[in-house]
Design a protein around this motif. Sequence first.
Motif, PDB file in Angstrom:
ATOM      1  N   ALA A   8       0.824  -1.208   0.000  1.00 56.39           N
ATOM      2  CA  ALA A   8       0.000   0.000   0.000  1.00 56.39           C
ATOM      3  C   ALA A   8       0.858   1.259   0.000  1.00 56.39           C
ATOM      4  O   ALA A   8       0.496   2.261  -0.633  1.00 56.39           O
TER       5      ALA A   8
ATOM      6  N   ALA B 125       2.076   1.695  -3.389  1.00 53.54           N
ATOM      7  CA  ALA B 125       0.976   2.155  -4.232  1.00 53.54           C
ATOM      8  C   ALA B 125       0.744   3.651  -4.062  1.00 53.54           C
ATOM      9  O   ALA B 125       0.380   4.339  -5.034  1.00 53.54           O
TER      10      ALA B 125
ATOM     11  N   TYR C 193      -0.704  -9.267  -4.922  1.00 51.13           N
ATOM     12  CA  TYR C 193      -2.046  -8.930  -5.402  1.00 51.13           C
ATOM     13  C   TYR C 193      -2.707 -10.175  -5.984  1.00 51.13           C
ATOM     14  O   TYR C 193      -2.059 -10.991  -6.649  1.00 51.13           O
TER      15      TYR C 193
ATOM     16  N   SER D 259      -3.826   1.766  -2.849  1.00 53.82           N
ATOM     17  CA  SER D 259      -3.735   0.379  -3.303  1.00 53.82           C
ATOM     18  C   SER D 259      -4.984  -0.008  -4.087  1.00 53.82           C
ATOM     19  O   SER D 259      -4.903  -0.666  -5.127  1.00 53.82           O
TER      20      SER D 259
END
Length: 284
Positions: A102, A105, A215, A245
């Motif tokens: 995250a 991201a 992912y 994310s």
Amino acid sequence: MDGLISTDWLNRHLSDPDLVVLDCTVHIDETPEGFINRSGLDDYLLGHIPTAGFADLKGDLSDQSSPIEFAPPSPDAFCAAMGRLGVGDASRVVLYDSMFSAWAARVWWMLRWVGFDHAAILDGGLNAWKAEGRSISTEPAMHPPRELTPRPRPELIVGEDEVRAAIDSPGAQLIDTLPAESYRGEVALYADRAGHIPSAINISALDLIDETGRYKPLVQLAAMHELDRDQRIITYCGGGIAASSEAFALTRLGFKDVAVYTASLQEWAANPANPMTPSSSDSI
């Protein structure tokens, strides 16, 4: 270069002269006063992926003058900070962290926000790299400073006013990316106000990741996102990290009009004029 790359890909391309690898880790520490976000710089110095620099979201990649934690700096300031890390207009960038990707991201999304599209996230991050027994370095990054030209896309980051307008707009969909218990109002994470922004649905960013920290496959992510692609989608969480994310996943799925409310509930819940809705009827 795809937006999500494997450890094998990175291992084969580490010596590419145009490739800049950046560790984006922030740690979340639980204290008697609550949760505190701490820069991952100390751990980076103890060992990181070879050639990687450190992108400090607790430092110059955030606006230190803002009362909002992780508030984005200006596009010029962000590009200057990335340039000092060796990122230029002709660079390719790989981002990773040690916590569910995250934080990586968030940097990926800000790079898109300033008009840079040649960045990718390392699937599984540092933990996947270490689990495969790949080499770790304590050597500092040696990337020379470069110039990254700001080409801002202001529509990728929204503020409080647009979120308020989205609540009753048929052309917009809000997504709360916090865990379900927060969304349902069972715990109050910000300003002692529980629940979520009215009309928001819940897709927890933690559910985007499998048990290995990677992912989930696109087919599984698509099944989680049966949304109207003509709507503008705005993601939020506590401080715009998990929301990034989710925005990354939506972008990989082909959604074209996605934005992140970077101030998220730390701003929204602190304003008593902003409505919050504890509910169990809007999750998907």
